[in-house]
Design a protein around this motif. Structure first.
Motif, PDB file in Angstrom:
ATOM      1  N   ALA A  67       0.930  -1.283  -0.029  1.00  0.00           N
ATOM      2  CA  ALA A  67       0.033  -0.142   0.031  1.00  0.00           C
ATOM      3  C   ALA A  67       0.902   1.133   0.091  1.00  0.00           C
ATOM      4  N   LEU A  68       1.942   1.336   0.880  1.00  0.00           N
ATOM      5  CA  LEU A  68       2.791   2.399   0.664  1.00  0.00           C
ATOM      6  C   LEU A  68       3.638   2.590  -0.513  1.00  0.00           C
ATOM      7  N   GLU A 114      10.691   0.539   5.672  1.00  0.00           N
ATOM      8  CA  GLU A 114      10.555   0.236   6.983  1.00  0.00           C
ATOM      9  C   GLU A 114       9.685  -0.939   7.602  1.00  0.00           C
ATOM     10  N   ALA A 115       8.482  -0.972   6.835  1.00  0.00           N
ATOM     11  CA  ALA A 115       7.439  -1.809   7.196  1.00  0.00           C
ATOM     12  C   ALA A 115       8.169  -3.234   6.787  1.00  0.00           C
ATOM     13  N   ALA A 164       2.173   7.815   6.705  1.00  0.00           N
ATOM     14  CA  ALA A 164       3.054   6.736   6.487  1.00  0.00           C
ATOM     15  C   ALA A 164       3.680   5.748   7.596  1.00  0.00           C
ATOM     16  N   PRO A 165       4.110   6.591   8.578  1.00  0.00           N
ATOM     17  CA  PRO A 165       4.701   5.536   9.686  1.00  0.00           C
ATOM     18  C   PRO A 165       3.354   4.866  10.344  1.00  0.00           C
ATOM     19  N   ALA A 166       2.258   5.801  10.438  1.00  0.00           N
ATOM     20  CA  ALA A 166       1.174   4.837  11.209  1.00  0.00           C
ATOM     21  C   ALA A 166       0.751   3.671  10.357  1.00  0.00           C
ATOM     22  N   ILE A 167       0.584   3.867   8.796  1.00  0.00           N
ATOM     23  CA  ILE A 167       0.280   2.603   8.014  1.00  0.00           C
ATOM     24  C   ILE A 167       1.426   1.493   8.229  1.00  0.00           C
ATOM     25  N   LYS A 461      11.487   5.803  10.546  1.00  0.00           N
ATOM     26  CA  LYS A 461      11.675   5.020  11.479  1.00  0.00           C
ATOM     27  C   LYS A 461      11.492   5.391  12.958  1.00  0.00           C
ATOM     28  N   TYR A 462      11.651   6.777  13.388  1.00  0.00           N
ATOM     29  CA  TYR A 462      11.489   7.242  14.642  1.00  0.00           C
ATOM     30  C   TYR A 462      10.213   7.534  14.762  1.00  0.00           C
ATOM     31  N   ALA A 463       9.216   7.941  13.964  1.00  0.00           N
ATOM     32  CA  ALA A 463       7.920   8.102  14.195  1.00  0.00           C
ATOM     33  C   ALA A 463       7.214   6.514  14.480  1.00  0.00           C
TER      34      ALA A 463
END
Length: 480
Positions: A67-68, A114-115, A164-167, A461-463
């Motif tokens: 998705a991302l 990252e995912a 993006a980090p939430a997904i 990554k930090y979020a």
């Protein structure tokens, strides 16, 4: 006929029972109307996100990564369309808007990467006699639904830094875009709707600011990610002390030019970067150059160069490819900047260039002899204004940087490696940029501040770490 843009409720289009206008700050033209969700629709979005949490958290990494990747690809394909929309709703010059889209493309691509590689860590526990036969597996899991509150100055990229980090970690998100600039976020929703993300895992709700306290207080939204003013940010944090709140707030970023940075080429580079990044986005960036702190050995030459390069910034219609500096987000913002400059001049500051307003536009401005009691000396101007300050030596320069309630980023123009490490050690900021203005940001690096500049860090990554917590599983009775 002007289009009324629908919002995104639990991944589907929806309309409320009212709307508001979005206007172009340069000429006042109507860009579009946006439907406002009802209280019942907001409740539906929160309930859907809460229900989606266990489903979304359990999705395979490849689903979230795909998705991302899709969002990244579609943003790239629609770059010009989206850039034109950013310029229309925000007023930033089109060349900066194109750059913003490019950054968002990268943010979603990095989130996909990252995912895929968020694997947790292992730890053998038999390093102590009490842990013989035991082995730990440590993984991260979502804290819960994220409430993302985005600002107007980067209406796509700072939305991307929440979505993006939430997904990537499988945390449902309810995104609240800034009322002045909701259209880019709604277009992002259009692209998200093309993916196979679970129903309820995301919503884009243009909720009026006055209705936000109820959402902030909602116990079903345990994570709040806010970017905006320090006043509002700390009000949010103080109102929900038991929630996990991350704040990316303001700054009055300093660019330090030290005595060793003295060649013609050095000072040309420093002046160019200072002039550009005190005015890009109309100065409406948390890391825009607001203070220039120059050693006495280079001060006079630097002043001359900075003024010339600021005067060379092209102002005008932000839709023009040649324009460097467009209007502020609205006329009230320009009037505030005007009043702060007037305050500074009344208290003894000298205007070396600029200092005039035309509607929502404020001319790129350079001040000298700024008194310490001027508003501009202490607060974040969020406009195209910089002040020049003369100091003697590194000690005085670094003390001047730290003499601020804010601590987001600082730029230090020096060739001395020892001084660079000293700057990182002593400057009370979240980021130190050596050899450039404080306005440099790579979207994958940790980004955030100290003091009144906030808590927590952006950067994918930090979020992701901020949106999750560590959970340990201990295996027992193993022959290690």
């Amino acid at each position: 006929m002007t289009t009324t843009h629908e919002f995104w409720l639990a991944g589907r289009r929806a309309s409320g029972d009212g709307d508001f206008e979005v206007r172009h700050s340069f000429d006042g033209s109507l860009v579009g109307k946006v439907s406002v969700p009802t209280d019942a629709q907001v409740e539906e979005a929160v309930a859907a996100a809460t229900a989606a949490l266990p489903v979304f958290a359990a999705t395979p990494a490849h689903v979230r990564a795909a998705a991302l990747d899709h969002v990244s690809k579609r943003l790239a394909e629609r770059t010009e369309e989206i850039a034109q929309l950013i310029t229309a709703e925000n007023g930033k010059p089109i060349k900066w808007a194109r750059g913003e889209v490019g950054r968002a493309v990268s943010v979603f691509r990095w989130a996909a990467e990252e995912a895929r590689r968020t694997n947790g860590e292992t730890m053998r526990l038999d390093t102590d006699p009490g842990g013989v036969g035991r082995f730990a597996l440590i993984r991260r899991f979502p804290r819960g639904v994220v409430l993302g509150i985005a600002p107007f100055n980067f209406p796509l990229n700072l939305v991307a830094h929440k979505v993006a980090p939430a997904i990537a970690v499988g945390a449902p998100i309810i995104l609240k875009p800034a009322p002045a600039t909701p259209l880019s976020a709604l277009l992002l929703g259009e692209i998200l709707a093309e993916t196979d993300l679970p129903a309820g895992s995301w919503s884009v709700l243009p909720v009026p600011n006055e209705k936000m306290p109820a959402l902030v207080q909602d116990e079903r939204l345990p994570v709040i990610s806010f970017t905006g003013s320090d006043k509002v940010g700390y009000q949010i944090m103080d109102s929900v002390p038991r929630k996990h709140v991350t704040l990316e707030l303001g700054g009055n970023a300093a660019a330090v030019v030290l005595a060793d940075y003295s060649s013609e080429a050095d000072l040309d580079w420093a002046a160019t970067r200072i002039a550009m990044f005190s005015n890009y986005q109309g100065g409406q960036s948390c890391i825009s150059v607001q203070r220039v702190i120059a050693d006495a050995a280079v001060y006079d030459t630097l002043v001359e160069k900075v003024v010339a390069k600021v005067q060379a910034q092209v102002t005008g219609d932000p839709k023009d490819d040649a324009v460097d500096v467009g209007p502020l987000v609205d006329e009230n913002a320009a009037k505030r900047v005007e009043s702060w400059v007037e305050d500074a001049v009344a208290k003894g500051a000298k205007v070396l260039t600029g200092g005039t307003r035309d509607g929502a536009a404020y001319a790129p401005t350079v001040l000298a002899d700024l008194p310490a009691d001027a508003i501009l000396a202490r607060a974040e101007v969020f406009g195209p204004v910089l002040s020049l300050h003369k100091v003697d030596g590194v000690d005085e320069a670094f003390a001047a940087v730290n003499d601020s309630a804010f601590g987001l980023q600082a730029g230090v123009f020096t060739h001395d490696l020892q001084t660079a490490f000293r700057a990182q050690r002593e400057l009370e900021v979240g980021g130190v940029i050596i050899g450039d203005a404080p306005s440099f940001r790579a979207d994958q690096m940790p980004y955030g501040g100290v003091k009144d500049s906030g808590v927590g860090r952006e950067g994918i990554k930090y979020a992701m770490d901020d949106f999750t917590y560590e959970k340990v599983m201990v295996l027992t009775g193993l022959d290690l």
